[in-house]
Design a protein around this motif. Structure first.
Motif, PDB file in Angstrom:
ATOM      1  N   ILE A 180       0.870  -1.310  -0.029  1.00  0.00           N
ATOM      2  CA  ILE A 180      -0.080   0.025   0.050  1.00  0.00           C
ATOM      3  C   ILE A 180       0.942   1.316   0.034  1.00  0.00           C
ATOM      4  O   ILE A 180       1.921   1.328   0.724  1.00  0.00           O
ATOM      5  N   VAL A 181       0.786   2.101  -0.917  1.00  0.00           N
ATOM      6  CA  VAL A 181       1.672   3.254  -1.141  1.00  0.00           C
ATOM      7  C   VAL A 181       0.840   4.601  -1.304  1.00  0.00           C
ATOM      8  O   VAL A 181      -0.359   4.538  -1.648  1.00  0.00           O
ATOM      9  N   GLY A 182       1.613   5.646  -0.655  1.00  0.00           N
ATOM     10  CA  GLY A 182       0.610   6.963  -0.774  1.00  0.00           C
ATOM     11  C   GLY A 182       0.705   7.772   0.321  1.00  0.00           C
ATOM     12  O   GLY A 182       1.252   7.154   1.607  1.00  0.00           O
ATOM     13  N   SER A 183       0.662   9.057   0.326  1.00  0.00           N
ATOM     14  CA  SER A 183       0.508   9.828   1.644  1.00  0.00           C
ATOM     15  C   SER A 183       1.964   9.820   2.180  1.00  0.00           C
ATOM     16  O   SER A 183       2.057   9.722   3.450  1.00  0.00           O
ATOM     17  N   GLY A 184       3.104   9.301   1.651  1.00  0.00           N
ATOM     18  CA  GLY A 184       4.494   9.235   1.831  1.00  0.00           C
ATOM     19  C   GLY A 184       4.668   8.121   2.655  1.00  0.00           C
ATOM     20  O   GLY A 184       5.764   7.772   3.341  1.00  0.00           O
TER      21      GLY A 184
END
Ligand code: FES
Ligand code: FES
Lengths: 726, 154
Positions: free
Chosen positions: A154-158
């Motif tokens: 899960i990737v995103g929001s740093g």
């Protein structure tokens, strides 16, 4: 269940992890749950805390690549790599795992596996992604829209975290009936020719488990000595000579009387005991006709007015137009019975659990068939019968019959025992070749009229043969106005815009058990139609490709797609420019929603032998989910079609099948076709069939190449009708 | 009769009647099911194993005739340098469809590459003629034999 070494990693970690995420799709909508293995009984996707994903495959894997294909859809939408996903076969459940094109029936056939699953499996993968992201967003207190799943993370929001961290929490979120699907521009696996089959490793190291490989503790092997003539029954038998066979257990007449079941400790003992048993048959109600009589009936039917006017044409008017045409080409075709002969002979294993449930281990194409039959045989409700799908070593239609023939045999053999020992029913190759269920013998009589400019003005087409569907449970659904569409599919509904076409059909008497055989009616309709197209082109001095294209111009998408594959095959196959001394033939046909054109190039001559040098195919099957599997299916379907028309037929003598094994039902061999080159037309349309559509044009393209040697082969097999193969 | 069979590097004590095909001892007694039954009459090659390194149809090989031989099945072929190259090539090219014939195809391909490091397409066709594939994966079988040859050369 199928245990494949490629899943070793999953099994090892699964033991240490109990909570998994399950995502399912049913007629009542999408569902999800987190928990132990009983959290959801019939999921489509399972994900463990290590991020290992299992795709639950509702179709049988018989070589067509469906396990890889359906896993591809889930992996793509979910956001994992193909290395992070494995597969298991679904249990039998016609409510949850039905073929969406077949109603409440779980089955693989008609080249529909990918087509019916396309949105369903993508939605399952997308839902898994959606709720995992929601769980992560809630935990991280960020906007879910800022997150994605890539390569199992899960990737995103740093931030980045493996999906496994959220499998326990994700089950609390509700999946959607219309989850957000990835845009095609994001696809990494769909359409990627580098994707490898998930079932390769186990199939190259001998560890893949086919139904034939199952060995349950304490099992008995059962073989059946069947009546050589359809309809014959056992009058009496003498098993005394079998007593000398070590491992022979017993012999009993099946309740259907069509044979004697021989029970033994192992396969070899069953085979020997079976040869030793003497049976007195009652043939009073048995089929006694020979192939010649069946053929005579078909040929007579072709010369009389057809029973059914398939496309409601003004038949007399069409006949009159053809009679008065400037040029008339006509031909009568005959197609013999053909056996499917999948490499793994038919078999299945049946056992009873301590709770009295019945379990069938089988590579069935349609688990719902035996599931329903067993409810009757055992008097049990559906939920007490379990069907475990295993790998099937080929099928081509044979592993699904309307009466679940071999599974019923196994059930009957089992019910005659005290059920304390599992029963494994084994057919050998002779049983397979002689055991009924063939592509029906069919005749076509075609008359085509052309005007002075060489344009078709009338096409009078008659078909006669035994119906596959009539007399089966499928008749109410599949026969319309008396017409079994599978006898005539591909003719009147061809994308060709042919003026003045009349298609008539006459059913002939039941001569043997007949069945869908890879591409069903298209096996003969494509041959008759495409050989006629070539004859018409040649008779009027026109190029066969240009001639065909002229009947595909001015239409809609259907015509354009068919024309596009024809042009592509012609271009890639160097149409019109064969190597010195070689001949070319072409054919194009639409079946199961897909379009395939093939150019066959041959060398040699009729006396010294014809050699198939090169086959160039072009296919449009909508979005190419797994391009390399599509190519493999075309290669295989071409070989299947060509191999049978070269030299195979099943013939009857006094009701008995004359062939018995590969020496007289000779498979295509490696040296028969020097090369096959397949090209895929790029498409944004939803995927359509690929297991069968390569077969129909293969045989007529070969026939049209051989026609360059001044022989139009109208009766098959070719080897019996004037062609020698080098 | 009881006899001992040297198979995949181990000695197995077997109880079997003379005339029993090696195939059924391998499948039903030793439970090594990678070796397949396709025809029983030496015309499909699905049952191919190595007997003293030679590809052999186990359905037509009697147990009493191989008592002193070294038998290798598909389950052990990855231990062989050529065997593992062939398996690698088979996976790279995704040769398998249903896969039921492929153990036999691989055992034959290993036999071919042992005696001919760089077979031509015609030599492959000649050697592999007896291995039927009802799925007609022949195009890839031919290509994978050549790929395995390249792997071994590298
Ligand atoms: S099973 Fe031995 S060659 Fe076919
Ligand atoms: S892969 Fe199916 S028989 Fe060869």
């Amino acid at each position: 269940m199928t245990l494949d070494l490629s899943r070793r990693g999953f099994l090892k970690s699964a033991a240490t992890v109990s909570v998994m995420l399950y995502v399912g799709v049913t007629a009542d909508g999408a569902k999800a749950a987190s928990g132990a293995s009983d959290a959801m009984l019939n999921p489509f996707v399972k994900i463990d805390a290590d991020g290992n994903v299992i795709a639950i495959i509702k179709h049988v894997e018989m070589g067509q690549g469906t396990a890889t294909g359906l896993a591809t859809l889930i992996a793509e939408e979910l956001g994992v790599t193909m290395d992070q996903i494995g597969f298991d076969f679904a249990p039998s459940n016609p409510q949850v795992y039905n073929n969406l094109f077949f109603g409440p029936f779980q089955g693989t056939g008609g080249s529909t596996a990918m087509a019916n699953s396309w949105m369903q499996y993508r939605a399952a993968g997308a839902n898994a992604r959606d709720i995992l992201i929601k769980a992560a967003a809630a935990s991280w207190d960020v906007d879910a829209a800022s997150l994605d799943i890539q390569n199992g993370q899960i990737v995103g929001s740093g931030r980045t975290a493996p999906i496994g961290e959220f499998v326990a929490a994700a089950g609390a979120f509700s999946p959607s009936d219309t989850p957000p699907l990835r845009d095609p521009s994001e696809w990494k696996i769909i359409g990627n020719a580098a994707t490898r089959r998930k079932d390769s490793p186990g199939k190259v190291n001998g560890r893949a488990m086919f139904a034939m490989d199952l060995h349950l503790p304490n099992q008995m092997v059962v073989m059946i000595k069947r009546t050589p003539q359809r309809g014959g029954t056992v009058a009496s038998f003498d098993a005394s000579a079998a007593q000398d066979v070590k491992g022979f257990i017993m012999a009993q007449t099946l309740p259907t009387q069509h044979g004697v079941a021989i029970y033994a400790e192992n396969t070899w003992a069953a085979m020997q005991a079976r040869s030793a048993i003497e049976i007195e048959w009652d043939f009073s109600a048995a089929e006694v006709r020979s192939s010649k009589e069946i053929k005579d009936e078909i040929m007579t039917a072709l010369d009389t007015s057809p029973t059914y006017n398939v496309n409601k044409a003004d038949r007399d008017a069409v006949a009159a137009v053809v009679d008065n045409a400037h040029t008339v080409v006509e031909k009568t075709f005959y197609f013999p019975l053909l056996a499917h002969a999948p490499m793994e002979p038919l078999n299945c294993t049946i056992e009873q659990t301590a709770e009295g449930d019945i379990v069938l281990h089988d590579g069935a194409q349609s688990p719902t068939g035996p599931h329903m039959a067993y409810q009757q045989i055992f008097g049990l409700p559906a939920e007490k019968i379990h069907i475990k799908t295993m790998l099937a070593g080929g099928s081509f239609g044979r592993r699904t019959t309307p009466d679940a023939d071999y599974q019923v045999e196994a059930g009957l053999a089992f019910i005659m025992t005290d059920r304390s020992r599992p029963v494994k029913l084994v057919w050998d190759r002779e049983d397979d070749i002689r055991g009924g269920y063939y592509r029906p013998a069919v005749g076509h009589k075609v008359r085509v009229g052309l005007d002075a400019q060489g344009s078709i003005v009338g096409w009078d087409h008659r078909v006669a043969g035994q119906s596959i569907i009539k007399g089966t449970a499928f008749e109410p659904m599949m026969v319309r106005d008396g017409v079994d569409h599978s006898s005539v599919e591909g003719l009147a509904d061809s994308p060709y815009i042919i003026p003045g076409m009349a298609v008539g059909l006459t059913d002939t008497q039941k001569a043997t058990s007949v069945l869908w055989w890879r591409s069903v009616g298209h096996t003969h309709t494509a041959y008759a139609m495409e050989v006629m197209m070539d004859m018409a082109a040649r008779a009027t001095g026109q190029d066969p490709v240009a001639f065909r294209l002229s009947y595909l111009s001015g239409g809609g998408q259907d015509q354009q797609r068919k024309a596009a594959v024809l042009k592509l095959a012609a271009e890639k196959g160097n149409w019109g420019k064969p190597a010195a001394g070689n001949m070319q033939g072409v054919a194009v046909h639409k079946s199961f929603g897909s379009y395939v054109a093939e150019v066959v190039e041959i060398s040699g001559n009729l006396e010294d032998g014809v050699k198939i040098e090169k086959i160039t195919a072009a296919v449009d099957c909508g979005i190419a989910v797994n391009p390399d599997i599509i190519k493999a299916q075309i290669e295989g379907a071409v070989g299947y079609g060509i191999g049978h028309v070269m030299r195979d037929q099943i013939t009857l003598d006094g009701g008995s099948v004359e062939q018995s094994n590969f020496p007289d039902y000779e498979p295509l061999r490696i040296s028969d076709i020097k090369s096959i080159d397949t090209h895929i037309v790029a498409s944004a349309e939803a995927p359509t069939g690929i297991g069968e559509p390569g077969t129909p044009p293969s045989a007529p393209a070969l026939a049209n190449a051989i026609a360059g040697l001044q022989l139009v082969v109208a009766e098959l097999p070719m080897s019996e009708n004037g062609v020698t193969f080098a | 009769m009881s006899l001992s069979l040297k198979l995949n590097g181990k000695i197995h004590e077997i109880e079997a009647e003379p005339g029993t095909p090696l195939l059924w001892v391998i499948r039903d007694e030793l439970k090594l099911t990678g070796t397949k039954f396709g025809c029983g009459v030496a015309s499909c090659g699905a049952c191919t194993v190595h007997v003293d390194g030679e590809p052999t149809r186990s359905c037509q090989t009697y147990i009493e005739d191989v008592q002193d031989a070294e038998i290798t099945t598909i389950e052990m072929i990855e231990e062989d340098k050529i065997g593992s190259a062939v398996q690698q090539a088979w996976i790279e090219l995704d040769v398998v469809q249903c896969g039921y014939c492929q153990s036999g195809q691989i055992m034959s391909a290993v036999g071919l590459l042992r005696e001919n490091e760089k077979p031509t397409a015609d030599e492959i066709d000649d050697y592999m003629y007896g291995n039927a594939c009802r799925c007609a994966a022949y195009q890839r079988i031919r290509a994978a034999v050549q790929r395995a040859s390249d792997i071994l050369e590298a």
